[in-house]
Design a protein around this motif. Structure first.
Motif, PDB file in Angstrom:
ATOM      1  N   MET A 149      -0.429   3.236   0.070  1.00 38.90           N
ATOM      2  CA  MET A 149      -0.202   4.516  -0.559  1.00 38.90           C
ATOM      3  C   MET A 149      -0.125   4.424  -2.071  1.00 38.90           C
ATOM      4  O   MET A 149      -1.011   4.836  -2.774  1.00 38.90           O
ATOM      5  N   ASP A 150       0.951   3.859  -2.577  1.00 40.90           N
ATOM      6  CA  ASP A 150       1.225   3.943  -3.998  1.00 40.90           C
ATOM      7  C   ASP A 150       2.016   2.721  -4.443  1.00 40.90           C
ATOM      8  O   ASP A 150       2.516   1.960  -3.624  1.00 40.90           O
ATOM      9  N   SER A 179      11.064   9.250  -0.205  1.00 43.01           N
ATOM     10  CA  SER A 179      10.884   9.912   1.086  1.00 43.01           C
ATOM     11  C   SER A 179       9.403   9.933   1.414  1.00 43.01           C
ATOM     12  O   SER A 179       8.571  10.053   0.514  1.00 43.01           O
ATOM     13  N   LEU A 180       9.095   9.827   2.695  1.00 43.77           N
ATOM     14  CA  LEU A 180       7.702   9.883   3.149  1.00 43.77           C
ATOM     15  C   LEU A 180       7.583  10.817   4.338  1.00 43.77           C
ATOM     16  O   LEU A 180       8.473  10.865   5.188  1.00 43.77           O
ATOM     17  N   HIS A 181       6.481  11.519   4.394  1.00 43.83           N
ATOM     18  CA  HIS A 181       6.133  12.336   5.543  1.00 43.83           C
ATOM     19  C   HIS A 181       4.961  11.646   6.229  1.00 43.83           C
ATOM     20  O   HIS A 181       3.882  11.535   5.649  1.00 43.83           O
ATOM     21  N   GLY A 226       5.570  -3.237   4.551  1.00 44.06           N
ATOM     22  CA  GLY A 226       5.169  -3.421   3.168  1.00 44.06           C
ATOM     23  C   GLY A 226       4.493  -2.166   2.658  1.00 44.06           C
ATOM     24  O   GLY A 226       3.818  -1.473   3.415  1.00 44.06           O
ATOM     25  N   MET A 227       4.698  -1.858   1.400  1.00 51.36           N
ATOM     26  CA  MET A 227       3.971  -0.758   0.759  1.00 51.36           C
ATOM     27  C   MET A 227       3.077  -1.364  -0.306  1.00 51.36           C
ATOM     28  O   MET A 227       3.516  -2.220  -1.075  1.00 51.36           O
ATOM     29  N   VAL A 228       1.848  -0.908  -0.332  1.00 47.31           N
ATOM     30  CA  VAL A 228       0.863  -1.477  -1.241  1.00 47.31           C
ATOM     31  C   VAL A 228      -0.023  -0.368  -1.786  1.00 47.31           C
ATOM     32  O   VAL A 228      -0.277   0.623  -1.105  1.00 47.31           O
ATOM     33  N   SER A 281      -9.750  -1.237  -2.369  1.00 42.90           N
ATOM     34  CA  SER A 281      -9.046  -2.041  -1.370  1.00 42.90           C
ATOM     35  C   SER A 281      -7.609  -2.282  -1.843  1.00 42.90           C
ATOM     36  O   SER A 281      -7.316  -2.161  -3.031  1.00 42.90           O
ATOM     37  N   PRO A 282      -6.711  -2.613  -0.921  1.00 39.00           N
ATOM     38  CA  PRO A 282      -5.321  -2.854  -1.325  1.00 39.00           C
ATOM     39  C   PRO A 282      -5.202  -4.000  -2.329  1.00 39.00           C
ATOM     40  O   PRO A 282      -5.953  -4.975  -2.257  1.00 39.00           O
ATOM     41  N   VAL A 283      -4.275  -3.868  -3.252  1.00 40.74           N
ATOM     42  CA  VAL A 283      -4.020  -4.932  -4.223  1.00 40.74           C
ATOM     43  C   VAL A 283      -3.348  -6.099  -3.515  1.00 40.74           C
ATOM     44  O   VAL A 283      -2.970  -5.995  -2.351  1.00 40.74           O
ATOM     45  N   ASP A 284      -3.174  -7.221  -4.214  1.00 39.30           N
ATOM     46  CA  ASP A 284      -2.658  -8.420  -3.542  1.00 39.30           C
ATOM     47  C   ASP A 284      -1.149  -8.598  -3.623  1.00 39.30           C
ATOM     48  O   ASP A 284      -0.622  -9.591  -3.142  1.00 39.30           O
TER      49      ASP A 284
END
Length: 193
Positions: free
Chosen positions: A47-48, A57-59, A80-82, A90-93
């Motif tokens: 996500m962020d 908060s997340l929906h 994990g949040m990435v 693509s997702p960061v490392d």
């Protein structure tokens, strides 16, 4: 808690294995894919950017993430949040471990979550599992500033960032009061240039 550190109830394990052999085999296979060579594995919510000690908060509404949250809530309540790399998509490392501190399931299967982030981790290897990302991670040990100069530099950087954020918010409020989106945008351009 990780699968390596949790004690298994032999009695409960035997009952589940005997009465639900297919489900047991499926869950065991899932768990086996999550344990690798001394590193931990965790599901990823893409996500962020999030930093340690942040709350948010997340929906959760996408089916793949709804499944992921159900599984997380059966386990250690952590994921994990990435963020995505804007250049590659693509997702960061580097990710941040978050703990679900509150989980409110909604009647239609969605969730409203309260999260608190803890520590950073480096993604060693990632793959898709049931539609969401899972990663093998190694923990990053953040080193706090040691010298007085490092501490002063960090304070100066923090103060500068906070000052910039306050200035930006003031300009946004002024633009809203005057009803001028264009005024706000031009003030941002002036500040950046």
């Amino acid at each position: 808690m990780t699968p390596r550190t949790c004690a298994v109830s032999v009695t409960l394990n035997n009952i589940i294995q005997k009465n639900f052999p297919e489900e047991y085999a499926e869950r065991k296979s899932e768990q086996d894919t999550l344990v690798h060579l001394g590193n931990e594995s965790m599901p990823l919510f893409v996500m962020d950017v999030i930093i340690p000690c942040q709350k948010l908060s997340l929906h959760i509404f996408e089916p793949r993430y709804r499944l992921m949250v159900r599984r997380i809530m059966e386990g250690n309540h952590r994921m994990g949040m990435v963020a995505l790399d804007s250049a590659t998509g693509s997702p960061v490392d580097v990710a941040c471990e978050v703990e679900i501190t509150e989980c409110d399931p909604l009647p239609d299967g969605r969730f409203v979550l309260e999260l608190e982030s803890h520590r950073r981790c480096r993604i060693v290897k990632a793959w898709d599992q049931d539609g969401y990302r899972v990663a093998e991670v190694e923990w990053v040990t953040d080193v706090p500033p040691q010298s007085d100069q490092e501490k002063a530099d960090l304070r100066e950087l923090t103060t500068s960032a906070a000052s910039f954020a306050r200035s930006w918010l003031e300009r946004a409020k002024e633009a809203a009061r005057q009803g001028g989106k264009q005024l706000f945008l031009s003030s941002c351009e002036t500040k950046v240039n």
